[in-house]
Motif scaffolding. Structure first.
Motif, mmCIF file in Angstrom:
data_model
loop_
_atom_site.group_PDB
_atom_site.id
_atom_site.type_symbol
_atom_site.label_atom_id
_atom_site.label_comp_id
_atom_site.label_asym_id
_atom_site.label_seq_id
_atom_site.Cartn_x
_atom_site.Cartn_y
_atom_site.Cartn_z
ATOM 1 N N ARG A 199 0.847 -1.207 0.000
ATOM 2 C CA ARG A 199 0.000 0.000 0.000
ATOM 3 C C ARG A 199 0.876 1.249 0.000
ATOM 4 O O ARG A 199 0.637 2.196 -0.757
ATOM 5 N N LEU A 200 1.911 1.252 0.858
ATOM 6 C CA LEU A 200 2.820 2.410 0.921
ATOM 7 C C LEU A 200 3.535 2.620 -0.412
ATOM 8 O O LEU A 200 3.691 3.750 -0.866
ATOM 9 N N GLU A 201 3.940 1.517 -1.013
ATOM 10 C CA GLU A 201 4.634 1.576 -2.306
ATOM 11 C C GLU A 201 3.710 2.188 -3.365
ATOM 12 O O GLU A 201 4.121 3.037 -4.144
ATOM 13 N N GLU A 202 2.428 1.773 -3.334
ATOM 14 C CA GLU A 202 1.472 2.326 -4.296
ATOM 15 C C GLU A 202 1.260 3.809 -4.069
ATOM 16 O O GLU A 202 1.188 4.601 -5.012
ATOM 17 N N MET A 203 1.190 4.175 -2.736
ATOM 18 C CA MET A 203 1.005 5.601 -2.407
ATOM 19 C C MET A 203 2.197 6.412 -2.912
ATOM 20 O O MET A 203 2.050 7.510 -3.448
ATOM 21 N N ARG A 204 3.401 5.843 -2.729
ATOM 22 C CA ARG A 204 4.612 6.545 -3.153
ATOM 23 C C ARG A 204 4.601 6.738 -4.680
ATOM 24 O O ARG A 204 4.867 7.815 -5.180
ATOM 25 N N ARG A 205 4.209 5.682 -5.372
ATOM 26 C CA ARG A 205 4.170 5.782 -6.839
ATOM 27 C C ARG A 205 3.164 6.836 -7.292
ATOM 28 O O ARG A 205 3.446 7.658 -8.152
ATOM 29 N N GLU A 206 1.969 6.790 -6.644
ATOM 30 C CA GLU A 206 0.931 7.760 -7.011
ATOM 31 C C GLU A 206 1.402 9.174 -6.740
ATOM 32 O O GLU A 206 1.223 10.073 -7.550
ATOM 33 N N PHE A 207 2.068 9.337 -5.564
ATOM 34 C CA PHE A 207 2.556 10.656 -5.183
ATOM 35 C C PHE A 207 3.571 11.171 -6.210
ATOM 36 O O PHE A 207 3.452 12.286 -6.710
ATOM 37 N N VAL A 208 4.531 10.316 -6.563
ATOM 38 C CA VAL A 208 5.567 10.720 -7.532
ATOM 39 C C VAL A 208 4.922 11.059 -8.874
ATOM 40 O O VAL A 208 5.252 12.078 -9.506
ATOM 41 N N ALA A 209 3.942 10.238 -9.298
ATOM 42 C CA ALA A 209 3.287 10.489 -10.593
ATOM 43 C C ALA A 209 2.547 11.823 -10.554
ATOM 44 O O ALA A 209 2.653 12.626 -11.483
ATOM 45 N N ASN A 210 1.821 12.072 -9.428
ATOM 46 C CA ASN A 210 1.041 13.317 -9.339
ATOM 47 C C ASN A 210 1.947 14.537 -9.315
ATOM 48 O O ASN A 210 1.707 15.513 -10.016
ATOM 49 N N VAL A 211 3.024 14.451 -8.475
ATOM 50 C CA VAL A 211 3.932 15.593 -8.361
ATOM 51 C C VAL A 211 4.594 15.875 -9.718
ATOM 52 O O VAL A 211 4.663 17.023 -10.159
ATOM 53 N N SER A 212 5.047 14.801 -10.396
ATOM 54 C CA SER A 212 5.711 14.990 -11.686
ATOM 55 C C SER A 212 4.754 15.645 -12.676
ATOM 56 O O SER A 212 5.124 16.536 -13.428
ATOM 57 N N HIS A 213 3.499 15.157 -12.631
ATOM 58 C CA HIS A 213 2.504 15.702 -13.546
ATOM 59 C C HIS A 213 2.289 17.202 -13.285
ATOM 60 O O HIS A 213 2.247 18.011 -14.216
ATOM 61 N N GLU A 214 2.165 17.548 -11.985
ATOM 62 C CA GLU A 214 1.914 18.952 -11.618
ATOM 63 C C GLU A 214 3.100 19.836 -11.966
ATOM 64 O O GLU A 214 2.937 21.013 -12.288
ATOM 65 N N LEU A 215 4.315 19.268 -11.869
ATOM 66 C CA LEU A 215 5.516 20.083 -12.110
ATOM 67 C C LEU A 215 5.797 20.284 -13.591
ATOM 68 O O LEU A 215 6.500 21.210 -13.968
ATOM 69 N N ARG A 216 5.236 19.391 -14.395
ATOM 70 C CA ARG A 216 5.595 19.406 -15.809
ATOM 71 C C ARG A 216 5.302 20.753 -16.484
ATOM 72 O O ARG A 216 6.173 21.320 -17.155
ATOM 73 N N THR A 217 4.100 21.314 -16.230
ATOM 74 C CA THR A 217 3.734 22.566 -16.912
ATOM 75 C C THR A 217 4.620 23.735 -16.467
ATOM 76 O O THR A 217 5.237 24.389 -17.301
ATOM 77 N N PRO A 218 4.719 24.007 -15.126
ATOM 78 C CA PRO A 218 5.565 25.155 -14.751
ATOM 79 C C PRO A 218 7.015 25.015 -15.211
ATOM 80 O O PRO A 218 7.615 25.977 -15.672
ATOM 81 N N VAL A 219 7.547 23.789 -15.129
ATOM 82 C CA VAL A 219 8.949 23.619 -15.527
ATOM 83 C C VAL A 219 9.107 23.828 -17.030
ATOM 84 O O VAL A 219 10.082 24.440 -17.479
ATOM 85 N N SER A 220 8.123 23.382 -17.822
ATOM 86 C CA SER A 220 8.265 23.580 -19.269
ATOM 87 C C SER A 220 8.163 25.076 -19.602
ATOM 88 O O SER A 220 8.811 25.539 -20.538
ATOM 89 N N VAL A 221 7.399 25.856 -18.808
ATOM 90 C CA VAL A 221 7.327 27.307 -19.026
ATOM 91 C C VAL A 221 8.693 27.937 -18.720
ATOM 92 O O VAL A 221 9.219 28.744 -19.499
ATOM 93 N N SER A 259 10.242 14.069 -17.045
ATOM 94 C CA SER A 259 9.732 13.180 -18.106
ATOM 95 C C SER A 259 10.138 11.730 -17.826
ATOM 96 O O SER A 259 9.382 10.804 -18.114
ATOM 97 N N GLU A 260 11.311 11.516 -17.187
ATOM 98 C CA GLU A 260 11.707 10.132 -16.858
ATOM 99 C C GLU A 260 10.827 9.576 -15.742
ATOM 100 O O GLU A 260 10.441 8.410 -15.772
ATOM 101 N N LEU A 261 10.501 10.441 -14.764
ATOM 102 C CA LEU A 261 9.617 9.986 -13.669
ATOM 103 C C LEU A 261 8.233 9.635 -14.208
ATOM 104 O O LEU A 261 7.621 8.657 -13.781
ATOM 105 N N LEU A 262 7.757 10.434 -15.161
ATOM 106 C CA LEU A 262 6.439 10.151 -15.742
ATOM 107 C C LEU A 262 6.474 8.847 -16.541
ATOM 108 O O LEU A 262 5.533 8.055 -16.481
ATOM 109 N N ALA A 263 7.595 8.629 -17.250
ATOM 110 C CA ALA A 263 7.726 7.373 -18.016
ATOM 111 C C ALA A 263 7.704 6.186 -17.062
ATOM 112 O O ALA A 263 7.023 5.184 -17.297
ATOM 113 N N LEU A 264 8.437 6.324 -15.941
ATOM 114 C CA LEU A 264 8.467 5.233 -14.955
ATOM 115 C C LEU A 264 7.088 5.000 -14.340
ATOM 116 O O LEU A 264 6.674 3.857 -14.125
ATOM 117 N N SER A 265 6.372 6.108 -14.052
ATOM 118 C CA SER A 265 5.034 5.972 -13.453
ATOM 119 C C SER A 265 4.107 5.220 -14.398
ATOM 120 O O SER A 265 3.316 4.376 -13.957
#
Ligand code: ADP
Length: 429
Positions: A199-221, A259-265
């Motif tokens: 469960r913790l592993e799944e939460m960690r994966r979800e967290f990393v995927a969500n954070v990466s997703h949220e960061l993608r737009t500001p970082v690309s700007v 982008s690598e974190l998103l690929a892994l997610s």
């Protein structure tokens, strides 16, 4: 009629009879003595040999001439030895029971037919009716293809580990099962409840995927703005301002990491759908070597030793990520004058691709961890070689979706050899 004879005749006859009886008695006594002597000899010999054997069994060597007392002494020794053996066996059994019952993992002992012969208390945490398990086929008790494969493998003398959801339990339980063969026949299965960790592993994966997703737009700007500023020469000079340059470099690095974190997610979530197709391996490798050469700006000797007619059924995107990552690492982590060789060959149903360099190599203590996320063999403080430590983790995940794997070994006298193993026709063509 009156018959008369002298008494002396009668007495003579009586004396003869007496003499005869005496001689017969003495003769009989003599025979008796001889027979009893022979019998005693044989009896003593048998007793001696028995005493000797018993004494040898009792591992004591104290034979005297009294066979009966030897025998009783040997029996005493055997009794003592047996008592000691029984005491130590029961002590061992107590220790075994204490360990078995103290384990949090559920333990099942199976016979050579895969039937359950012994369980510990922890089984009650996993199964609803632990008392009804003894004598049943373990594969039926647990259910699912994973355990069937593990048990078959262990009965054949092997051992293995698998993770799966336990269907036999009404609760949602994830277990890590290990089944190993016993020397005396049968096998032992150990089931560890890893639901919390999972469960913790799944939460960690979800967290990393969500954070990466949220960061993608500001970082690309930030990245786009930094590129624009650099392109427009905002610093009024031909040379980019160091701050501008640092901003651009770091924005680029952040974009790569995201982008690598998103690929892994995507790979972790099983959302990557493979598109398997027949590929010509040599031309794939040549294309990637050229692309890496152009991108790295470092002239390197890269030799390609691949048979021109070697074909492989693989996902083109995944294969290109795998090959380009390993080749660009070989270029990145070796000096200008190092040699790199890319080999590929068919071995039965497998295609083996090897990338060997004669650079500094990777120290053996990193070999197991190098495919883990963020693990780098170079110090993170070393800013001269950029990287995220995610490349090999992505390679390993892409290989997993295509039923392949990757290993690393040291080259001789120095350097690294990455070996990629892929099924030539994973769809059974
Ligand atoms: P990155 O290159 O982004 O750091 P990777 O996952 O691709 O991440 O590689 C992990 C680490 O493995 C690298 O940081 C480097 O220390 C080491 N490495 C990979 N390939 C080689 C190589 N050919 N020679 C020496 N070290 C290597």
């Amino acid at each position: 009629i009156r018959v008369q004879t002298s008494l002396s005749n009668v007495e003579q006859i009586i004396n003869k009879i007496r003499l005869f009886l005496l001689i017969a008695g003495l003769w009989g006594l003599g025979v008796l003595i001889v027979i009893s002597g022979v019998a005693t000899h044989f009896l003593t010999r048998t007793l001696r040999s028995l005493a000797k054997r018993v004494s040898r069994f009792g591992s004591k060597n104290s034979l005297s001439h009294d066979e009966i007392s030897d025998l009783s002494l040997s029996f005493d020794n055997i009794k003592k030895d047996l008592t000691e053996t029984l005491t130590s066996l029961s002590r061992e059994r107590d220790r075994f029971e204490t360990v078995l019952e103290g384990m949090v993992e559920a333990v099942f002992a199976l016979d050579d037919q895969g039937r359950v012969t012994l369980v510990n208390q922890a089984v009650a945490e996993l199964l609803e009716e632990p008392d009804l398990v003894i004598g049943r086929n373990f594969k039926d008790v647990i259910g699912g293809p994973e355990i069937a494969e593990l048990v078959d493998n262990a009965i054949a003398g092997g051992e293995g580990t698998k993770q799966f959801d336990l269907t036999a339990s009404p609760k949602k339980i994830r277990v890590l099962a290990r089944v190993s063969a016993l020397k005396s026949g049968g096998c032992v299965a150990v089931l560890h409840d890893i639901s919390d960790i999972h469960r913790l592993e799944e939460m960690r994966r979800e967290f990393v995927a969500n954070v990466s997703h949220e960061l993608r737009t500001p970082v690309s700007v930030i990245m786009a703005n930094a590129e624009t500023l650099l392109d427009e020469g905002a610093c009024d000079s031909t040379k980019p301002h160091p701050l501008m340059d640092a901003l651009h470099r770091n924005a680029k690095r952040l974009t790569e990491t995201i982008s690598e974190l998103l690929a892994l997610s995507r790979l972790d979530a099983g959302a990557y759908i493979t598109d398997m197709q027949m590929l010509h391996l040599e031309s794939e490798i040549v294309n990637h070597v050229e692309a890496v050469r152009l991108a790295s700006k470092r002239t390197k000797q890269i030799n390609i030793e691949v048979s021109p007619d070697l074909q492989i059924v693989a996902d083109k995107h995944a294969l290109s990520r795998i090959i380009s990552n390993i080749i660009s690492n070989a270029v990145k982590y070796t000096s200008f004058d190092s040699d790199i060789v890319v080999r590929a060959q068919r071995q039965k149903d497998l295609v083996i691709i090897e990338v060997e360099d004669n650079g500094p190599g990777i120290a053996p203590q990193h070999h197991e961890l190098i495919f883990d996320r963020f693990h780098r063999a170079v110090k993170s403080s070393d800013q001269t070689i950029g990287g995220t430590g995610l490349g090999l983790a992505i390679v390993s995940s892409y290989l997993e979706v295509m039923n392949g794997h990757i290993t690393l070994k040291s080259a001789k006298p120095k350097g690294a050899i990455f070996t990629i193993v892929l099924p030539a026709f994973p769809m059974g063509k």
